[in-house]
Design a protein around this motif. Structure first.
Motif, PDB file in Angstrom:
ATOM      1  N   LEU A  26      -9.828  -2.115   0.590  1.00  0.00           N
ATOM      2  CA  LEU A  26      -9.556  -3.540   0.742  1.00  0.00           C
ATOM      3  C   LEU A  26     -10.673  -4.279   1.462  1.00  0.00           C
ATOM      4  CD1 LEU A  26      -7.585  -5.894   0.412  1.00  0.00           C
ATOM      5  CD2 LEU A  26      -6.490  -5.185   2.534  1.00  0.00           C
ATOM      6  N   GLU A  27     -11.075  -3.772   2.620  1.00  0.00           N
ATOM      7  CA  GLU A  27     -12.006  -4.530   3.437  1.00  0.00           C
ATOM      8  C   GLU A  27     -13.355  -4.709   2.755  1.00  0.00           C
ATOM      9  OE1 GLU A  27     -11.962  -2.399   7.082  1.00  0.00           O
ATOM     10  OE2 GLU A  27     -10.132  -3.340   7.800  1.00  0.00           O
ATOM     11  N   PHE A 178      -4.139  -9.081   5.259  1.00  0.00           N
ATOM     12  CA  PHE A 178      -4.100  -8.769   3.827  1.00  0.00           C
ATOM     13  C   PHE A 178      -3.813  -7.281   3.662  1.00  0.00           C
ATOM     14  CE2 PHE A 178      -6.685 -12.623   3.741  1.00  0.00           C
ATOM     15  CZ  PHE A 178      -6.160 -13.293   2.649  1.00  0.00           C
ATOM     16  N   ARG A 179      -2.903  -6.979   2.754  1.00  0.00           N
ATOM     17  CA  ARG A 179      -2.603  -5.590   2.438  1.00  0.00           C
ATOM     18  C   ARG A 179      -2.431  -5.440   0.932  1.00  0.00           C
ATOM     19  NH1 ARG A 179       2.271  -2.916   5.204  1.00  0.00           N
ATOM     20  NH2 ARG A 179       1.386  -1.181   4.011  1.00  0.00           N
ATOM     21  N   PHE A 188      -0.957  -5.075  -5.902  1.00  0.00           N
ATOM     22  CA  PHE A 188      -0.678  -6.446  -5.480  1.00  0.00           C
ATOM     23  C   PHE A 188      -1.291  -6.696  -4.106  1.00  0.00           C
ATOM     24  CE2 PHE A 188       2.682  -4.941  -8.234  1.00  0.00           C
ATOM     25  CZ  PHE A 188       2.828  -5.970  -9.157  1.00  0.00           C
ATOM     26  N   LEU A 189      -1.839  -7.883  -3.941  1.00  0.00           N
ATOM     27  CA  LEU A 189      -2.409  -8.277  -2.659  1.00  0.00           C
ATOM     28  C   LEU A 189      -1.412  -9.165  -1.927  1.00  0.00           C
ATOM     29  CD1 LEU A 189      -5.023  -8.216  -0.892  1.00  0.00           C
ATOM     30  CD2 LEU A 189      -5.624 -10.407  -1.965  1.00  0.00           C
ATOM     31  N   THR A 190      -1.093  -8.815  -0.686  1.00  0.00           N
ATOM     32  CA  THR A 190      -0.167  -9.626   0.109  1.00  0.00           C
ATOM     33  C   THR A 190      -0.921 -10.274   1.264  1.00  0.00           C
ATOM     34  OG1 THR A 190       0.449  -7.858   1.657  1.00  0.00           O
ATOM     35  CG2 THR A 190       1.702  -8.020  -0.413  1.00  0.00           C
ATOM     36  N   ARG A 191      -0.397 -11.382   1.721  1.00  0.00           N
ATOM     37  CA  ARG A 191      -1.009 -12.102   2.835  1.00  0.00           C
ATOM     38  C   ARG A 191       0.062 -12.575   3.795  1.00  0.00           C
ATOM     39  NH1 ARG A 191      -2.654 -18.083   1.848  1.00  0.00           N
ATOM     40  NH2 ARG A 191      -0.489 -18.257   2.508  1.00  0.00           N
ATOM     41  N   ALA A 192      -0.230 -12.488   5.081  1.00  0.00           N
ATOM     42  CA  ALA A 192       0.672 -12.999   6.114  1.00  0.00           C
ATOM     43  C   ALA A 192      -0.172 -13.487   7.283  1.00  0.00           C
ATOM     44  CB  ALA A 192       1.649 -11.920   6.578  1.00  0.00           C
ATOM     45  N   TRP A 193       0.298 -14.563   7.930  1.00  0.00           N
ATOM     46  CA  TRP A 193      -0.406 -15.120   9.087  1.00  0.00           C
ATOM     47  C   TRP A 193       0.248 -14.642  10.369  1.00  0.00           C
ATOM     48  CZ3 TRP A 193      -4.898 -17.773   9.234  1.00  0.00           C
ATOM     49  CH2 TRP A 193      -5.382 -18.292   8.027  1.00  0.00           C
TER      50      TRP A 193
END
Length: 367
Positions: A26-27, A178-179, A188-193
């Motif tokens: 990912l990174e 991001f995970r 699937f790419l997920t995002r959370a703040w």
């Protein structure tokens, strides 16, 4: 507490199957993805530089600006520990905070020449207007800067540090996670703040404290074919539309506040007192000759004011105003050194705002 994202697939018979973490590196890919489409993190950002060299011998992974002209530093954690990433992004913030409009323009031109084989002579200001679909670039660039750590997660001590810097010291620092999750052959790419972006946005304009607030509210009125200044003068309102951030900005207006209204690119055009909280245009009523009437049933100069906007966040919101004095656009007040920013509603603590208000009081003939 640590942020954890889990997703389940709903199968036949309403059985739930948990999606597992993927094996994507990912990174190593995130920086490419974000450079190509920064809306993965925020639709309110525009990338202006990648691997930007600082004066201290380091490179900022991604440098962006938001729709206010404020800078956004994005640091991908990569091999660093979370706490090292915090230290690194704070160091970058110290350097970025001193960048001038000319510095940002140079960074942007250098960046576009690298990503476009033919090079680019387009200025940052012109690109800003095209990206954010506005007529004029910010009057003040880099009034504030925002620090964002991009990582799969933060450990609890680092979360406490970020919270402390944000809540106690007013540093606009955040983290976005991001995970990758895997579902058979699909990923699937997920995002959370870590901190809700709207909370940061609301506070961002007032983070850089320069003095006490003078009690006067600054309002930008975007005169166009949806919201017409002559309609606002005649029927008593200020308004904004186009997204959740604009709706939330309008919701900051409360009855009793005195507002000074500026039309971007023109100047200050009105001073008045808020008399009614913001509502969708369909619910806004005015009183004419002692009779309450719906605004949309009246004669309006805004050619698209009556067009329906299904998304409530995108809709036009109006707050009622009792005008003390207004000017037509051709007589808007604009003098060198007067305060201005891109925020729809703000409560400035900048000394320039204090000086601007005192000058406007003289021009508008109010105390």
């Amino acid at each position: 507490m640590p942020i954890e994202i889990q997703v389940w697939r709903i199968e036949e018979g309403e059985r739930l199957a948990k999606l597992q973490g993927g094996t994507l590196e990912l990174e190593s890919k995130l920086e490419d993805w974000l450079a190509k489409d920064i809306s993965l993190a925020s639709p309110d950002w525009m990338v202006i530089g990648r691997q930007v060299p600082t004066a201290y011998g380091h490179r900022i992974d991604l440098l962006a600006v938001d729709s206010n002209g404020d800078t956004v530093v994005l640091e991908l954690k990569k091999e660093m520990t979370p706490r090292d990433a915090v230290a690194q992004v704070l160091d970058y913030g110290a350097w970025v905070s001193r960048l001038s409009e000319e510095d940002l323009d140079h960074i942007y031109r250098d960046y576009t020449q690298k990503v476009r084989s033919e090079g680019s002579e387009e200025s940052l200001g012109k690109a800003f207007c095209q990206h954010f679909k506005v007529e004029n670039p910010p009057e003040t660039w880099n009034a504030n800067h925002h620090l964002v750590i991009v990582a799969p997660e933060l450990d609890p001590p680092t979360e406490r540090i970020v919270t402390y810097l944000s809540e106690v010291h007013g540093v606009t620092i955040n983290a976005v996670f991001f995970r990758v999750l895997k579902d058979n052959e699909s990923q699937f790419l997920t995002r959370a703040w870590f901190i809700e972006p709207d909370e940061m946005e609301e506070a961002g304009g007032e983070r850089k404290l320069k003095g006490p607030w003078n009690g006067e509210v600054y309002v930008n009125f975007g005169h166009d074919d949806v919201q017409n200044w002559e309609d606002a003068r005649r029927y008593g309102f200020v308004s904004a539309y186009g997204g959740k951030r604009y709706r939330k900005a309008m919701e900051r207006l409360e009855p009793g506040q005195r507002i000074w209204v500026k039309v971007p690119g023109k100047g200050f055009v009105g001073v008045g007192e808020v008399v009614a909280r913001a509502v969708p245009v369909e619910e806004f009523h005015v009183t004419l000759d002692g009779e309450e009437q719906r605004l949309l049933d009246l004669e309006l100069k805004g050619e698209r004011t009556t067009e329906p906007i299904p998304d409530p966040d995108e809709a036009l919101y109006l707050a009622g105003v009792r005008w003390i004095r207004t000017f037509e656009l051709g007589k808007a007040v604009a003098e060198e050194g007067m305060f201005g920013n891109q925020n729809v509603v703000s409560f400035p603590k900048d000394p320039r705002w204090n000086r601007t208000v005192e000058r406007l009081k003289q021009i508008f003939g109010v105390k």
